[in-house]
Write a protein that holds these residues in place. Structure first.
Motif, PDB file in Angstrom:
ATOM      1  N   GLY A   1      -2.567  23.976   2.804  1.00  0.00           N
ATOM      2  CA  GLY A   1      -1.574  22.954   3.131  1.00  0.00           C
ATOM      3  C   GLY A   1      -2.186  21.623   3.503  1.00  0.00           C
ATOM      4  N   GLU A   2      -3.470  21.435   3.213  1.00  0.00           N
ATOM      5  CA  GLU A   2      -4.165  20.178   3.534  1.00  0.00           C
ATOM      6  C   GLU A   2      -3.978  19.208   2.356  1.00  0.00           C
ATOM      7  OE1 GLU A   2      -5.717  19.335   6.221  1.00  0.00           O
ATOM      8  OE2 GLU A   2      -6.098  21.188   7.333  1.00  0.00           O
ATOM      9  N   PHE A   3      -2.727  18.787   2.121  1.00  0.00           N
ATOM     10  CA  PHE A   3      -2.420  17.984   0.937  1.00  0.00           C
ATOM     11  C   PHE A   3      -3.022  16.584   1.012  1.00  0.00           C
ATOM     12  CE2 PHE A   3       1.237  20.910   1.569  1.00  0.00           C
ATOM     13  CZ  PHE A   3       0.930  21.770   0.517  1.00  0.00           C
ATOM     14  N   GLU A   4      -3.031  15.988   2.181  1.00  0.00           N
ATOM     15  CA  GLU A   4      -3.570  14.638   2.321  1.00  0.00           C
ATOM     16  C   GLU A   4      -5.066  14.607   2.028  1.00  0.00           C
ATOM     17  OE1 GLU A   4      -3.226  10.871   5.429  1.00  0.00           O
ATOM     18  OE2 GLU A   4      -2.450  12.851   5.993  1.00  0.00           O
TER      19      GLU A   4
ATOM     20  N   LEU B   1       1.954  17.333  -6.941  1.00  0.00           N
ATOM     21  CA  LEU B   1       2.533  18.292  -5.997  1.00  0.00           C
ATOM     22  C   LEU B   1       2.137  17.950  -4.562  1.00  0.00           C
ATOM     23  CD1 LEU B   1       4.093  20.979  -5.577  1.00  0.00           C
ATOM     24  CD2 LEU B   1       1.905  22.159  -5.819  1.00  0.00           C
ATOM     25  N   CYS B   2       0.899  17.529  -4.373  1.00  0.00           N
ATOM     26  CA  CYS B   2       0.433  17.151  -3.033  1.00  0.00           C
ATOM     27  C   CYS B   2       1.256  15.977  -2.485  1.00  0.00           C
ATOM     28  CB  CYS B   2      -1.048  16.780  -3.064  1.00  0.00           C
ATOM     29  SG  CYS B   2      -2.150  18.192  -3.284  1.00  0.00           S
TER      30      CYS B   2
ATOM     31  N   GLU C   1       4.262  15.132  -3.385  1.00  0.00           N
ATOM     32  CA  GLU C   1       5.630  15.619  -3.155  1.00  0.00           C
ATOM     33  C   GLU C   1       5.723  16.364  -1.818  1.00  0.00           C
ATOM     34  OE1 GLU C   1       8.711  18.876  -5.059  1.00  0.00           O
ATOM     35  OE2 GLU C   1       7.135  18.053  -6.335  1.00  0.00           O
ATOM     36  N   ARG C   2       4.746  17.217  -1.567  1.00  0.00           N
ATOM     37  CA  ARG C   2       4.766  17.983  -0.307  1.00  0.00           C
ATOM     38  C   ARG C   2       4.589  17.067   0.903  1.00  0.00           C
ATOM     39  NH1 ARG C   2       3.772  23.487  -1.530  1.00  0.00           N
ATOM     40  NH2 ARG C   2       5.149  23.882  -3.312  1.00  0.00           N
ATOM     41  N   LEU C   3       3.760  16.032   0.743  1.00  0.00           N
ATOM     42  CA  LEU C   3       3.571  15.094   1.851  1.00  0.00           C
ATOM     43  C   LEU C   3       4.857  14.338   2.157  1.00  0.00           C
ATOM     44  CD1 LEU C   3       0.023  13.587   1.164  1.00  0.00           C
ATOM     45  CD2 LEU C   3       0.729  14.904   3.173  1.00  0.00           C
ATOM     46  N   GLN C   4       5.551  13.902   1.118  1.00  0.00           N
ATOM     47  CA  GLN C   4       6.814  13.173   1.318  1.00  0.00           C
ATOM     48  C   GLN C   4       7.854  14.052   2.003  1.00  0.00           C
ATOM     49  OE1 GLN C   4       7.720  11.900  -2.645  1.00  0.00           O
ATOM     50  NE2 GLN C   4       6.408  10.079  -2.567  1.00  0.00           N
TER      51      GLN C   4
END
Length: 449
Positions: free
Chosen positions: A409-412, A436-437, A439-442
């Protein structure tokens, strides 16, 4: 004149007491069932520990209850409680006599656990004389001679008796397998024909007939390998090739004959152990042995790896024995092992490589991937970070880092790695991961009030 009122009048306290008693009766649990009923219930759900405990209590209550005592002996043995089995068997021997068929059979089972094969077989054979119609014992003796003693001729004698006694679909299959081990292809064809004609609607036959037909079609391949192997002087890889062929055809028990032979010839060779695990995958009783080698046998239960996998392991065996610290070869073997779901074996090779060179960036990457595969993300992260510090533009290291970070879950932190990867190589999967990263951050940013 009014009729007299015959209704009983209760004081309020009595009514309350009656109501409370009624509620208590409704809420009270039913009386516990007797031990025989409890035993029947435990047997209905195959609760082996409960069966053993209930039988023990039944025997304590009535030392002459031979049925309960026999069940206690067999269940304790099945649970692996050897000491309890010995105690109960001693009591059964006193009560039923030393020549009792159950006593003799269980003594044989215990002797086999102690690897006293000859004594175990003698006990079973004596038990069979006491009860000649014991189908389970005929099967046990046949399997022992076929798969443990590698004596298909003796095995066939017991299987033929079994077939004459029961002749169900499973018994025809057993006789066919024994015949295949003898290379008695006429019997294999006869049993297969019988299964197709007389047991067409039997589920066991439906599952096994295709494998038997594949086996019949492969007789020329088997004959060629038999000729190569001859009296056993053939190289270990050739012996394993035949074992793997039987496993691939759907007869792992026959394949294990060759696997055990190869293991005796080269007990420490990694490729031999892995081949053994592949052959033994569908044979659940072998899993404990395989797991002792840090091999995951469940991967091979239904999955048969490509031939190139084992061929590569064979090729790497000699150079790694000559130079156990060869980093390139260790990394190559670890990569192969990871591709087939064997991270523990891969970790052993990678630890050796890193002990020789702590700055081996690819070994760090592969170790991080192996740790990820066993769920140790906390240990994987610093390793992949170390690999990135050594080789920040390496696409393989970047890809592994992206996989580990996104899985956590470390998208940033994953996005800059995606950018670095895409700056030198365009790959659809990384483009999709980067999107996808974002999108998940937003989604994780709370809306502005």
């Amino acid at each position: 004149m009014k009729a007299p009122n015959t209704r009983l009048i209760f004081p309020r306290t009595a009514l309350a007491l009656l109501a409370a008693t009624s509620l208590a009766l409704e809420a009270a649990p039913p009386p516990k069932a007797g031990l025989p009923a409890q035993l029947a219930a435990a047997e209905a759900v195959d609760d082996q520990p409960a069966i053993a405990e209930i039988c023990r209590r039944l025997v304590e209550a009535d030392a002459g209850n031979l049925d309960a005592l026999r069940k206690l002996v067999r269940t304790s043995l099945g649970l692996g409680d050897i000491e309890s089995t010995r105690r109960s068997l001693g009591v059964l021997k006193e009560k039923a006599g030393a020549e009792d068929a159950d006593v003799l059979e269980t003594e044989g089972d215990l002797l086999l656990r102690e690897e006293k094969n000859d004594d175990a077989v003698a006990a079973w054979q004596t038990a069979l004389k006491a009860r000649e119609d014991n189908a389970a014992l005929l099967l046990k003796l046949g399997n022992h001679f076929l798969y443990t003693e590698n004596n298909p001729d003796n095995a066939a004698l017991y299987f033929e008796r079994l077939l004459a006694l029961r002749a169900n679909a499973g018994d025809h299959i057993i006789v066919a397998e024994a015949a295949a081990a003898q290379r008695d292809w006429n019997t294999v064809i006869e049993r297969t024909t019988t299964l197709k004609s007389e047991f067409a609607s039997d589920d066991t036959a439906k599952r096994k007939v295709p494998a038997l037909e594949r086996l019949i079609d492969a007789t020329m391949r088997i004959a060629k390998l038999d000729k190569q192997i001859g009296d056993g002087s053939a190289p270990v890889p050739v012996i394993l090739e035949r074992g793997l062929l039987f496993r691939e055809l759907g007869f792992p028990e026959i394949g294990l004959i060759d696997a055990r032979r190869a293991l005796k010839m080269a007990p420490d060779a990694l490729y031999v152990r892995v081949a053994y695990a592949i052959i033994a995958g569908p044979v659940w009783r072998e899993h404990e042995q395989v797991e002792k080698w840090n091999i995951n046998p469940h991967v091979f239960t239904s999955n048969f790896p490509p031939v190139t996998f084992l061929e590569s392991l064979v090729r790497l065996e000699a150079p790694l024995r000559a130079n156990p610290a060869d980093g390139a070869k260790l990394r190559e073997r670890a990569t192969l092992l990871l591709s087939q779901g064997q991270p523990k074996l891969a970790l052993a090779d990678l630890d050796t490589a890193l002990a020789a060179n702590a700055d081996d960036a690819q070994a760090l990457r592969l170790k991080a991937a192996a740790l990820r595969d066993v769920g140790k993300f906390g240990e994987a992260l610093p390793l992949i970070e170390r690999a990135l510090s050594l080789r920040p533009k390496d696409p393989d290291i970047l890809r592994t880092g992206i996989e580990i970070l996104t899985a956590q879950g470390e998208f940033e932190r994953a996005i800059p790695l995606c950018d670095a990867f895409l700056s030198s190589k365009n790959e659809t999967r990384i483009v999709e991961t980067r999107a996808l990263c974002y999108e998940r951050l937003q989604r994780s940013v709370p809306p502005v009030p």
